[in-house]
Scaffold this motif. Structure first.
Motif, PDB file in Angstrom:
ATOM      1  N   ILE A 227     -51.426  34.553 -34.280  1.00  0.00           N
ATOM      2  CA  ILE A 227     -50.026  34.556 -34.709  1.00  0.00           C
ATOM      3  C   ILE A 227     -49.513  35.988 -34.620  1.00  0.00           C
ATOM      4  CG2 ILE A 227     -50.293  32.539 -36.209  1.00  0.00           C
ATOM      5  CD1 ILE A 227     -50.449  34.425 -38.593  1.00  0.00           C
ATOM      6  N   SER A 231     -45.151  36.937 -38.656  1.00  0.00           N
ATOM      7  CA  SER A 231     -45.288  35.600 -39.241  1.00  0.00           C
ATOM      8  C   SER A 231     -45.832  35.693 -40.654  1.00  0.00           C
ATOM      9  CB  SER A 231     -46.209  34.731 -38.387  1.00  0.00           C
ATOM     10  OG  SER A 231     -45.708  34.566 -37.075  1.00  0.00           O
ATOM     11  N   ALA A 236     -49.023  30.255 -42.527  1.00  0.00           N
ATOM     12  CA  ALA A 236     -49.753  29.833 -41.328  1.00  0.00           C
ATOM     13  C   ALA A 236     -51.111  29.259 -41.690  1.00  0.00           C
ATOM     14  CB  ALA A 236     -49.912  31.012 -40.370  1.00  0.00           C
ATOM     15  N   ALA A 240     -52.063  25.306 -41.009  1.00  0.00           N
ATOM     16  CA  ALA A 240     -53.206  24.988 -40.148  1.00  0.00           C
ATOM     17  C   ALA A 240     -54.259  24.164 -40.890  1.00  0.00           C
ATOM     18  CB  ALA A 240     -53.821  26.278 -39.615  1.00  0.00           C
ATOM     19  N   LYS A 299     -50.763  23.855 -32.820  1.00  0.00           N
ATOM     20  CA  LYS A 299     -49.652  24.423 -32.031  1.00  0.00           C
ATOM     21  C   LYS A 299     -48.361  23.642 -32.275  1.00  0.00           C
ATOM     22  CE  LYS A 299     -47.572  26.759 -28.751  1.00  0.00           C
ATOM     23  NZ  LYS A 299     -46.270  26.032 -28.715  1.00  0.00           N
ATOM     24  N   TYR A 302     -47.057  24.548 -35.761  1.00  0.00           N
ATOM     25  CA  TYR A 302     -46.506  25.909 -35.800  1.00  0.00           C
ATOM     26  C   TYR A 302     -45.120  25.943 -35.168  1.00  0.00           C
ATOM     27  CZ  TYR A 302     -50.625  28.322 -37.569  1.00  0.00           C
ATOM     28  OH  TYR A 302     -51.635  28.777 -38.369  1.00  0.00           O
ATOM     29  N   GLU A 305     -42.729  24.604 -37.731  1.00  0.00           N
ATOM     30  CA  GLU A 305     -42.543  25.481 -38.890  1.00  0.00           C
ATOM     31  C   GLU A 305     -42.040  26.875 -38.500  1.00  0.00           C
ATOM     32  OE1 GLU A 305     -42.791  24.615 -41.973  1.00  0.00           O
ATOM     33  OE2 GLU A 305     -43.546  22.566 -41.623  1.00  0.00           O
ATOM     34  N   ILE A 307     -43.485  29.224 -36.877  1.00  0.00           N
ATOM     35  CA  ILE A 307     -44.502  30.280 -36.971  1.00  0.00           C
ATOM     36  C   ILE A 307     -44.713  30.809 -35.557  1.00  0.00           C
ATOM     37  CG2 ILE A 307     -46.893  30.814 -37.585  1.00  0.00           C
ATOM     38  CD1 ILE A 307     -46.765  28.561 -39.630  1.00  0.00           C
TER      39      ILE A 307
END
Length: 323
Positions: A227, A231, A236, A240, A299, A302, A305, A307
């Motif tokens: 990342i 971020s 994150a 995840a 992925k 992210y 969101e 990120i």
């Protein structure tokens, strides 16, 4: 009346074949050599017949032990087996049968050598040939052959130990140093495997110094995802972990994942990226499939969101300052 007795050879008094031939033919010369012409060949033929019968019985017994008939071969019962849970029933059966047949072929070769060797020794005794010089010559010849075939002997012995210890078998994913891939065949001299590009490698067993087997017991899927420095690291990590846990509880990953995923957190920080790491215990040989699936799921989450990855390609660059 005493004339026929005078024409009988002297051996007729105590030799069965000499007396029999003398009575049948009346030929003294033929009767005198009856033992050499009849008794000796019959003894040799009898020894060879017994050797063939014993060899046939031993080979038949070994064949019965190496044939599973839908069950694990009896020959492998006293041997240790490292079975891979990811192997299908057909592939596992092929692995067991190949292992049993290879060991069986070695046992049959040893049995034939011993049986025929003993038969030759008995034949030499019947022919009144001294065995000691023959054995000495055979020993010298064996030493010469051993020096000339050191690599072959080393490959053979390495293959025997590998089969007995079941270090790997058909269907296993292994790393043999110079080559890595899926094992397609295992022999006493050469192991055949196919790598991810489809290339078939033939590796001599004597040249294998180490074996990394990815198909025994369990494996660990390691997922690294970078990342950007801008971020939210905590967010994150939470996203995840949640996505990986949800994905592991659903099919198709639920069949391969043995333990819930574990978020390890920040694994590496560089001038350009922050790398997060997540691991999970999976069935042997399935770590690569699980890793690809988890990366895709993370992925997607992210992106939803916002990120950002460390290299936000496709996004407009900030305007350059006006001079």
């Amino acid at each position: 009346m005493d004339l026929p007795l005078m024409t009988q050879p002297t051996c007729a008094q105590d030799a069965f074949w000499c007396q029999t031939i003398s009575q049948w033919t009346g030929n003294q010369w033929l009767a005198s050599y009856a033992d050499l012409l009849i008794a000796t060949p019959l003894n040799i033929v009898l020894i060879l017949i017994v050797a063939f019968i014993v060899r046939w019985l031993v080979h038949r017994t070994i064949n019965r032990l190496t044939q599973g008939n839908g069950k694990p071969p009896k020959l492998l019962t006293p041997l240790r087996e490292r079975r891979a849970d990811t192997l299908t029933a057909e592939l596992l059966s092929e692995r067991r049968l190949q292992r049993a047949r290879t060991i069986g072929s070695v046992l049959k070769s040893i049995a034939s050598l011993v049986i025929y060797g003993l038969a030759v020794i008995y034949v030499l005794q019947v022919l009144s040939i001294q065995i000691a010089p023959v054995l000495a010559s055979a020993g010298v010849l064996g030493v010469a052959v051993a020096f000339g075939a050191q690599n072959l002997v080393r490959d053979f012995l390495s293959g025997m130990f590998m089969l007995v210890e079941d270090q790997y078998g058909v269907g296993d994913v292994v790393d043999l140093g110079e080559a890595s891939g899926t094992v397609e065949a295992v022999g006493l001299r050469v192991t055949t495997l196919r790598d991810i590009n489809g290339t078939v490698w033939y590796v001599r067993n004597g040249e294998i110094l180490r074996v990394g087997n990815s198909s025994q017991g369990f494996a660990v899927a390691v997922v690294d995802f970078p990342i950007s420095h801008t971020s939210d690291v905590q967010k994150a990590i939470e996203v995840a972990a949640k996505v990986a846990t949800d994905a592991a509880s659903r099919e198709p990953l639920s069949k391969d994942v043995l333990n819930p995923p574990e978020m390890l957190g920040v694994d590496q920080i560089t001038s350009e990226t922050i790398t997060l790491r997540l691991t999970t215990k999976v069935r042997p040989g399935r770590q690569w499939s699980v890793q690809r699936r988890l990366r895709a799921e993370i992925k997607r989450a992210y992106d939803e969101e916002d990120i950002e990855p460390p290299y936000p390609y496709g996004r407009p660059l900030p305007p350059s300052p006006v001079a």
